[in-house]
Each structure stands twice: as C-alpha cells, then as structure tokens.
Design a protein around this motif. Structure first.
Motif, mmCIF file in Angstrom:
data_model
loop_
_atom_site.group_PDB
_atom_site.id
_atom_site.type_symbol
_atom_site.label_atom_id
_atom_site.label_comp_id
_atom_site.label_asym_id
_atom_site.label_seq_id
_atom_site.Cartn_x
_atom_site.Cartn_y
_atom_site.Cartn_z
ATOM 1 N N UNK A 36 0.832 -1.207 0.000
ATOM 2 C CA UNK A 36 0.000 0.000 0.000
ATOM 3 C C UNK A 36 0.867 1.258 0.000
ATOM 4 N N UNK A 37 1.931 1.216 0.812
ATOM 5 C CA UNK A 37 2.843 2.362 0.851
ATOM 6 C C UNK A 37 3.473 2.572 -0.529
ATOM 7 N N UNK A 38 3.890 1.459 -1.156
ATOM 8 C CA UNK A 38 4.505 1.558 -2.485
ATOM 9 C C UNK A 38 3.523 2.163 -3.481
ATOM 10 N N UNK A 39 2.275 1.766 -3.386
ATOM 11 C CA UNK A 39 1.258 2.315 -4.281
ATOM 12 C C UNK A 39 1.121 3.825 -4.073
ATOM 13 N N UNK A 40 1.160 4.228 -2.802
ATOM 14 C CA UNK A 40 1.096 5.652 -2.497
ATOM 15 C C UNK A 40 2.277 6.403 -3.090
#
Lengths: 449, 272
Positions: A36-40
């Motif tokens: 999720x962080x990577x997507x952000x």
C-alpha cells in the motif's frame, strides 16, 4: 529479591520478543502494508510528473484530502506525545507499559503527516523558498516552525527513555547478531551503564521534555487551526478553532494510541504486561476528550447557527441538510455518539468494544477534518452554484499509503527497539504505585475478571 | 493610499513627458485617445508609462494609482470582458481572472457583476503568502511572482473575492513569442503556481487599456487613475472623483476592510 529479578527478566524477554525471529504473520502484514505504501509512492511520483491537475481539486475547492490528512495525521500524533507526557508528569504508574508505543506512534504519524503540506504543494521543488524568502506573517510559516520544533521534541521524547533499554539490547544481544545491529545499539546507548549520575540526568531530561512537549504540541495544532481561521471564510473564520483543533487532535490521538496498544498487545502476547487496566484508563481519557469535542462542536454550531449570517446559512444548508449531510451526520453519530456510548456503557466497555470505539473515532475525526476543509469551499457562493469535489485515485492512493505507513513504521520500530519501556516498568514494579480511587466501571470489570 | 489632490505630482508627469522623446506606448495611447475624441485627458491618463526605461522604478510606477470602476447600470452580462481577458492572458479552460456573477437585487431584478481581483489596499492574500511571492506594486496592482510561488494556495484561502486561480496543469500553448513572462504579464503561466488578474499593468504602463476595458462593448468598465483623477472606459474620459461621487460608488464586501481598488456603481443593466 530473587522473584523480582525473575520478574525483571520476564519483562525484558517480553519487551525484546518482537526483536527475535518474525513469524509469517508479521511478514505477510508487513508485505501488505508495504504494498500500500509503495502504491502511495507511485501515485505521488505520478502527481509530481503531471502536476496537481491529477487531483480532484479545482479553483473553487483548492484544498482537499491532502489538507484533511495533514490535520488528521498530525492530530493523531498528539495522543501519543501529550498523553504520555501528562502521565509522566503526574507520575501515573500505569503508563509504564504503554509509553513506548504511544511515543513511537507520535513520531511516525507526525513524520508522515508532515509530508502532506509538501505533497499538497504545486511546486514542491521550491520548498527552499520558505527558508530564503520566508515570511513570519504567514500562517504556513507558523506551521513549518511549529511542526519542525514538535518533530524534534517528539524524537527526543521517544529517544531519551529508550536509552537504558537500548543498553539492555546492547548487553543481551548475541554475537550471532549482525555487526550493524550491534554497532547501532552500542552507538545509540550512549555508554549507558545505569550509573546514579546517568539515572539522574535521564529523569531530569525526560521530565523537561514531558513538560515542554505539551505547550509545543498545543502550539502546533493551534497554528494549524489558524491557517483556516485567519481567513474570512464562513466555517473557517472562528475564534474557537485553536482549542477546537487541539481537542480534536487529542481525541483522535488517544483513540489511535488505543488501537496501537490493543493491536500490538495481542500480536505480541503482552497481556501480562499491558493489562485491561491500561486500555480502560485510556478509554476514559478518550471518553472525556470526546465529550469535550462534542461540546466544542455544539458551541460552534449553536453560536454560528443562531446568528446565521448569509454565508453561514448557505454553508450550514450544504453541511447539515444537503450535499454533505450524510457525511456530517455519520460523523456526529458514528464518530462521536456511538464511540462515546461504547466506552461509557460498562456492558460494551470490553477490549473489542473499546477498540471498535477507537476505530470509529479515528475514522470519524478524519471525516470531520474533511468536512472542515471542503464544504466551506464547495458551498454555493454569491452568483455561483455549489461545486463538487471528488478525490482522484492519486489522492486516495497517497492517503491510503500514508495511513498504512503508520502501522508499518511502528512494526519495524519494534523489530529493533524494545516495545515496552523496560526500566520504567521495573521502576514501577519496585515502588508500589499509589492506586487511584477505583471508578465504578472498574469494579464491574473486576467481577468480569 | 494615493493622494489625488497632490498638485505637484499631477504636473510632474506632463513635464517629463514633453521632455522625453516619447513613447512607443504613446502611439498606442494616441490611437485609443483619438478614437475616444478626448485626446488630451486620456493622454494624461495612460501615456506616462515609462516606455524607455528598461525597468521602471517604484517612484515612476507610483506616478499612477490605478483603480477600476465598474458601472453595473451598463453591464448586460455578455461576458465579453471574460473573453477578452482569457485571450489576452492565454488562460486555460476554466480559469477566469474576471468573473461575471449573475445576482439578484432586493427588488428581485437580475443584475450582473463582473468581479476581477479587487487589488485591495489591505490585501489578505499578500499577508498570508509564506514566501512573499505575491505583493502590492507601487501603482496599486497586486501581482504574483510565478518564479517564486510554491503553490500552497494559502492566498486563495485568504481572498474573500475568490479572485485567485491556480494553474493545475500546463498552460495552453502560446501562438506568438512574447518574451519572458513577468509578474506584470505572466504569459505563459507556470504550472503549479497561483494566478490572478494583473490589472493589465503591462498595458497601462505602455499607454494601452486593460483587456477587459477594451473588450466591454457596453463601456461598463473604467480604468482610472487617482493621481490624475481621470477615468476612461475606452470611449469617454471622465473625472474619476465625479464619477465616484455622483454615482455613489461602493466597494464589494466593504465590511471586510480590504479597501479594494475596484469601485462599483449600483444598477441592473438599465443603461445597456
């Protein structure tokens, strides 16, 4: 004496448990949150390349979820810092097992929240202008100065009580551990040997930071509020915004502390150290702050709504009756009344009940920040209709990524540093705490146990 | 605030004008003036812009104190001012530096109100800018330095007139090369920065009318100068103080104490 020594080793073992081999559940969760962080991050790179046109903002609604996130994330950080500080100053012994998690959460949610004013900028490459041509008259300059001070203070506030525990890590670490990790501990332990002189300095430093961090924290959220209330917009231009924001921050912050404590307590089986007492006491603090917030909300809407100038009337129609009414009433019911009732009623004041109340409060308070930012901009203006604001996927992805980063960073933190404040727990174990008068709710729960 | 009554100051520009081999800008001023049939006053009004000075200094700029007067009795809501402004400044779709609001007065009649930046004497937008990218120029215009703006949009929050815009995307391509954009003429604009009405000070300094004044076929918009006490709508040139006094001019949102440089004359298009 012997039993005590055993007890102390047991605390150490429990506090150091997360430092050992991580199970599959840890890695699975870390991977999920990391994704999720990577997507952000991907979304932010996309926004950097294409400009703020990729957001749902417009010339009318020129502040959106980034601004709401900024206020909400920094607000969350408060619970950690201020609650821990107040409990230290008042010498509340029950704080000992939860201060570490609270203080860590304060640092990470602040560090992540402080990114939002930059994410929000049209020209983040020019942040340096704030240093070269900065103007003290601007509320954004107040924000920057206050947040920088507060970030430094929370890091010190986390680090000082950590020093003796890092020394424990340093002393107990096996030679099988990597060179870097051993080096890290001996570096950060600052040669701690537990000497009386060192103890005295540590107590002195921690107390000073605990006293300092309260006004610093209050100043941060006050100036955040001033960025809205110094304008002449209906819904923003309010004299109670400073304290209103501070209480909002504390309420959502304590709720977040509860979520973090409940989650990590369960994940690392810390039930013997973090008792139900801690969670119940935290829930009382949350209840008090929630009632205070309800009161502030009532004051705000009663006074503005009674005089009801034209612009306020238009705003309140959109907010209470039209476009934003579902969100607003969900906030009132789901974000305030239900969580407060869950905590107030002995029947629902169980750990799952309190955790649910805390989750609702955190979500509801994010929604409230959104409702503070957006409706005063989106409402009909003289000669033009209401406009809609729909956050784009970029804004959603960055928001979700940032939210995921908070548990992830705390999870990684407790992989390296003791999850419990070992020396404080030992100290509390040594000197029997003066028990506060037991509230009636606790007696009920005593029966349950 | 500029003092209209300063006699010396009023005389000075004329003397200077006659000494200088004027002006590329004067040619344009002359055209406008000739068309208006009020040559001399208009020349006084618009021609003193210092065309041969590379960078006019503050005291030169301050020789004019621009104001705008919008006569709502003439405005029929045709939005030609908006169109003229968009063309002049190459504004992207949806960005307006002057907006024509459709409003209703107490008697139930519809009237139209063009709202450009009010170029306040006490501009809230300037107060809140964290980097000093927006500022008040000596002639009264509020401008944005898009080379410095960090795009925080605090100015948009502070502006009670919603007069500010933001460049969410790249500006549309310009047809002709206009040289480097300046705060006075920020064309093309920069993505990620705030924009706003610049009172067409680039035109005024070269003796030309603002784009909205020129575009208004109802002649509802006057550009005026407190120093020379003249105002023109491109057709008539009148005494500014009389125009304001005789018609009970007012400011938009007067109660906010922003002291706008834009005056309105109440009406509902009855003279159109």
């Amino acid at each position: 004496m012997r039993a005590e020594a055993q007890h102390m080793t047991a605390i150490e073992d429990a506090a150091l448990r997360p430092l050992g081999r991580a199970g599959w559940a840890f890695w699975l969760l870390a991977l999920g949150l990391g994704a999720l962080v990577a997507l952000g991050i991907v979304a932010y790179v996309y926004q950097l390349r294409n400009g703020l046109g990729v957001t749902g903002m417009s010339d009318r609604v020129f502040w959106g979820v980034y601004t709401a996130n900024f206020v909400a994330f920094i607000g969350i950080s408060y619970g950690g810092a201020v609650v821990s500080a107040i409990l230290r100053i008042t010498g509340a012994g029950w704080r000992a097992p939860i201060t570490r998690l609270a203080e860590a959460m304060a640092v990470f949610s602040l560090a992540i929240g402080a990114l939002f004013p930059i994410i929000h900028l049209g020209r983040p490459d020019r942040v340096w202008e704030m240093f070269v041509h900065g103007r003290l008259a601007s509320p954004l300059m107040w924000d920057m100065l206050a947040i920088a001070t507060y970030l430094a203070a929370t890091v010190i506030f986390l680090y000082l009580p950590l020093i003796p525990d890092i020394a424990v890590c340093r002393d107990r670490i096996g030679s099988s551990a990597g060179f870097l990790r051993r080096r890290l501990y001996s570096l950060l332990a600052l040669g701690w040997r537990g000497l009386p002189q060192q103890q005295r300095l540590l107590k002195w430093g921690t107390t000073i930071m605990a006293v300092l961090i309260i006004p610093i924290a209050i100043s941060v959220h006050s100036v955040l509020a001033f960025a809205f209330s110094v304008t002449s917009r209906a819904g923003w231009h309010s004299t109670i915004f400073g304290p209103y924001f501070v209480v909002a921050a504390l309420f959502s912050g304590v709720a977040t502390v509860i979520l973090v404590v409940v989650a990590f307590r369960k994940a690392y089986h810390l039930e013997d150290y973090i008792g139900e007492k801690q969670i119940h006491y935290l829930s009382y603090i949350m209840l008090a702050l929630g009632l205070l917030y309800l009161y502030f909300t009532f004051s705000e809407f009663l006074t503005e709504g009674y005089a009801l100038d034209e612009e306020t009337q238009v705003l309140y129609e959109t907010l209470l009756l039209k476009n934003f009414a579902p969100l607003f009433w969900f906030f009132i019911v789901g974000g305030l009344i239900v969580p407060l009732a869950l905590v107030a009623l002995p029947r629902t004041r169980t750990i799952p009940g309190i955790a649910l109340a805390a989750a609702l409060a955190v979500g509801g308070m994010w929604l409230k920040r959104f409702l503070i930012v957006v409706p005063p901009l989106a409402r009909p203006l003289a000669g033009s209709d209401a406009v809609s604001y729909n956050p784009s996927w970029t804004e959603a992805a960055i928001t979700i990524g940032a939210a995921a980063a908070i548990p992830l960073t705390i999870m990684l933190f407790v992989r390296f540093f003791p999850i419990l404040s070992i020396w404080e727990m030992e100290e509390v174990a040594e000197e029997p705490e003066i028990q506060p008068e037991t509230p009636r709710g606790l007696q009920a729960e005593g029966r349950l146990a | 605030m500029a003092e209209v009554s300063d006699k010396n100051d009023q005389a000075a520009p004329n003397q200077k004008l006659s000494r200088r081999r004027l002006l590329k800008g004067l040619g344009a001023a002359g055209l406008v003036a000739a068309a208006s049939g009020a040559l001399l006053p208009l020349k006084d009004l618009v021609a003193a812009g210092d065309a041969d000075a590379e960078a006019p200094n503050d005291s030169d700029i301050a020789k004019h104190q621009w104001v705008m007067v919008i006569d709502l009795r003439r405005c029929d809501g045709c939005e030609k001012c908006m169109k003229g402004c968009r063309r002049e400044h190459n504004l992207p779709e949806g960005q307006e530096w002057i907006k024509t609001l459709e409003l209703e007065d107490a008697s139930g009649q519809t009237y139209y109100m063009p709202v450009p930046c009010q170029h306040c004497e006490e501009p809230p937008c300037v107060n809140v800018c964290p980097v000093g990218a927006t500022y008040k120029v000596a002639d009264g215009a509020v401008l944005v330095d898009q080379d410095r703006c960090i795009g925080c949009r605090m100015c948009m929050a502070a502006c009670p007139y919603d007069a500010r815009t933001f460049n969410w995307d790249d500006p549309p391509p310009t047809d002709d090369v206009m040289g480097e954009p300046t705060p006075e003429f920020p064309v093309p604009q920069q993505k990620g920065t705030a924009g706003k009405c610049v009172l067409c000070v680039h035109n005024l300094r070269f003796g030309k009318l603002p784009a909205c004044v020129k575009a208004c076929t109802m002649r509802a918009i006057y550009i005026g100068d407190l120093k020379t006490d003249l105002a023109t709508n491109g057709k008539q040139t009148v005494k500014l103080s009389d125009l304001l006094k005789d018609n009970d001019a007012f400011h938009y949102k007067e109660e906010l104490n922003t002291h706008p440089r834009v005056y309105y004359i109440a009406g509902h298009g009855q003279d159109s």
